[in-house]
Write an enzyme that holds these catalytic residues in place. Structure first.
Site, PDB file in Angstrom:
ATOM      1  N   HIS A 231       0.838  -1.210   0.000  1.00 46.76           N
ATOM      2  CA  HIS A 231       0.000   0.000   0.000  1.00 46.76           C
ATOM      3  C   HIS A 231       0.872   1.259   0.000  1.00 46.76           C
ATOM      4  O   HIS A 231       0.538   2.249  -0.662  1.00 46.76           O
ATOM      5  CB  HIS A 231      -0.875   0.045   1.264  1.00 46.76           C
ATOM      6  CG  HIS A 231      -1.860  -1.067   1.387  1.00 46.76           C
ATOM      7  ND1 HIS A 231      -1.745  -2.060   2.335  1.00 46.76           N
ATOM      8  CD2 HIS A 231      -2.985  -1.349   0.686  1.00 46.76           C
ATOM      9  CE1 HIS A 231      -2.768  -2.891   2.220  1.00 46.76           C
ATOM     10  NE2 HIS A 231      -3.528  -2.495   1.226  1.00 46.76           N
TER      11      HIS A 231
ATOM     12  N   GLN B  37     -17.856  -7.309  -0.658  1.00 47.28           N
ATOM     13  CA  GLN B  37     -16.940  -8.123  -1.454  1.00 47.28           C
ATOM     14  C   GLN B  37     -16.501  -9.405  -0.745  1.00 47.28           C
ATOM     15  O   GLN B  37     -15.644 -10.120  -1.230  1.00 47.28           O
ATOM     16  CB  GLN B  37     -15.732  -7.302  -1.900  1.00 47.28           C
ATOM     17  CG  GLN B  37     -14.790  -6.859  -0.803  1.00 47.28           C
ATOM     18  CD  GLN B  37     -13.758  -5.871  -1.330  1.00 47.28           C
ATOM     19  OE1 GLN B  37     -14.044  -4.697  -1.532  1.00 47.28           O
ATOM     20  NE2 GLN B  37     -12.536  -6.328  -1.541  1.00 47.28           N
TER      21      GLN B  37
ATOM     22  N   GLN C  85      -8.759  -7.759 -10.230  1.00 43.86           N
ATOM     23  CA  GLN C  85      -9.441  -6.566  -9.722  1.00 43.86           C
ATOM     24  C   GLN C  85      -9.033  -5.330 -10.526  1.00 43.86           C
ATOM     25  O   GLN C  85      -9.879  -4.540 -10.964  1.00 43.86           O
ATOM     26  CB  GLN C  85      -9.084  -6.376  -8.245  1.00 43.86           C
ATOM     27  CG  GLN C  85      -9.402  -5.008  -7.696  1.00 43.86           C
ATOM     28  CD  GLN C  85      -9.183  -4.914  -6.203  1.00 43.86           C
ATOM     29  OE1 GLN C  85      -9.962  -5.455  -5.428  1.00 43.86           O
ATOM     30  NE2 GLN C  85      -8.142  -4.216  -5.771  1.00 43.86           N
TER      31      GLN C  85
ATOM     32  N   SER D  14      -2.302  -8.126   3.198  1.00 41.59           N
ATOM     33  CA  SER D  14      -2.784  -7.969   4.579  1.00 41.59           C
ATOM     34  C   SER D  14      -3.082  -9.333   5.186  1.00 41.59           C
ATOM     35  O   SER D  14      -3.110  -9.490   6.400  1.00 41.59           O
ATOM     36  CB  SER D  14      -4.049  -7.111   4.593  1.00 41.59           C
ATOM     37  OG  SER D  14      -3.784  -5.880   3.975  1.00 41.59           O
TER      38      SER D  14
END
Ligand code: PAF
Length: 293
Positions: free
Chosen positions: A44, A68, A160, A193
């Site tokens: 990130h 999601q 994505q 993550s």
């Protein structure tokens, strides 16, 4: 972008506060947007860094989007270390964090969704029905609120990124999509993550995912074009380890080679392609990919 270190980042919690902030941005200032679900890591931070180089104001959203997650997925246990995220944003010179309360983001009678048809038929779209509909819906809503000039997404979530790029093109959204390279641990493991769920042993094993992809890429570079052969190279390199004590074994979800344009499997690689995989280590699902050529 703020000067970093010690500059307090503005935290906005409601849609109306965000609108007010956006309305007050002077006309000539460019806005860059990094949507996240928090639990920020170096991947990130790379998006934030790239964004900061390009624009005047950087806004990061932190929102674990329930739309999601499937019914048996990790919504409840998804990490939410907000204070740590806020510190990282501050250090990186982020101007604004938009972190809505989970109850206030969607109205109770929310009924509108955004579906990009076709590109979600394979890969994660096949194993996580409804996932990309949830992603597109939240990102479209966020784009409407933030009205960014540029938005930043990681190539680790390649499906994505490509689906969202298509959504932006199809709906003529007035912003530029920027796709940023995957950040990896020294072992090659792609940062996620979800890596925090892994034991040290699983982490070591999971490093074999990128090894497999890299070995297949070398074979491709040496002239191999047959997808089945390349997939078996990836599979052979993979370390799934032994049976676990619990009832959630390590297992391959998919290893696939698809075209970059349609995200459909190809047998012979004669166009830009993605070698992609998803693997479960226990209950933790990891994904990774390499773009070829
Ligand atoms: O990649 C993510 O973290 C999420 O899918 C996103 C784009 C923030 C939407 O919730």
């Amino acid at each position: 972008m703020g000067e970093g270190l010690g500059v307090r980042v503005l935290v906005l919690r409601s849609l109306s506060d965000l609108r007010q902030w956006r309305d007050a941005v002077p006309h000539g200032k460019s806005v860059g947007f990094v949507p996240t679900m928090g639990a920020l890591h170096a991947g990130h931070m790379k998006l934030i860094e790239e964004c900061g180089k390009d624009v005047d104001l950087t806004i990061v959203s932190i929102f674990v989007n329930p739309l999601q997650f499937g019914p048996n997925e990790d919504l409840a246990r998804y990490p939410r270390p907000f204070e740590q995220d806020q510190k990282l944003c501050e250090q990186a010179g982020v101007d604004v964090i938009f972190a809505p309360e989970s109850s206030g983001f969607y109205s109770v009678d929310h009924a509108t969704y955004c579906d990009v048809e076709g590109l979600d038929r394979y890969l994660c779209g096949a194993s996580r029905p409804g996932h990309f509909r949830g992603v597109c819906t939240v990102v479209l809503k966020l784009f409407n609120l933030v009205q960014p000039h540029r938005a930043y997404f990681g190539k680790k979530d390649i499906q994505q990124a490509l689906i969202l790029r298509k959504m932006v093109a199809d709906l003529s959204l007035n912003l530029e999509m920027v796709l940023v390279d995957t950040v990896r641990e020294p072992s090659g493991l792609a940062l996620s993550s979800r890596n925090g769920y892994l034991s040290d042993e699983d982490k070591q094993r999971a490093a074999s995912l990128y090894r497999g992809l890299s070995t297949a890429r070398s074979a491709y570079q040496n002239g191999e074009r047959n997808s089945e052969i390349l997939k078996s190279i990836i599979r052979n390199e993979m370390d799934l380890g032994s049976v676990r004590a619990d009832d959630s074994p390590n297992r391959i979800d998919y290893i696939e080679i698809v075209s970059q344009s349609k995200l459909e499997p190809i047998i012979i690689i004669d166009q830009p392609a993605v070698m992609a995989l998803a693997v479960y280590y226990g209950k933790t699902r990891l994904i990774d990919n390499i773009l070829i050529p």
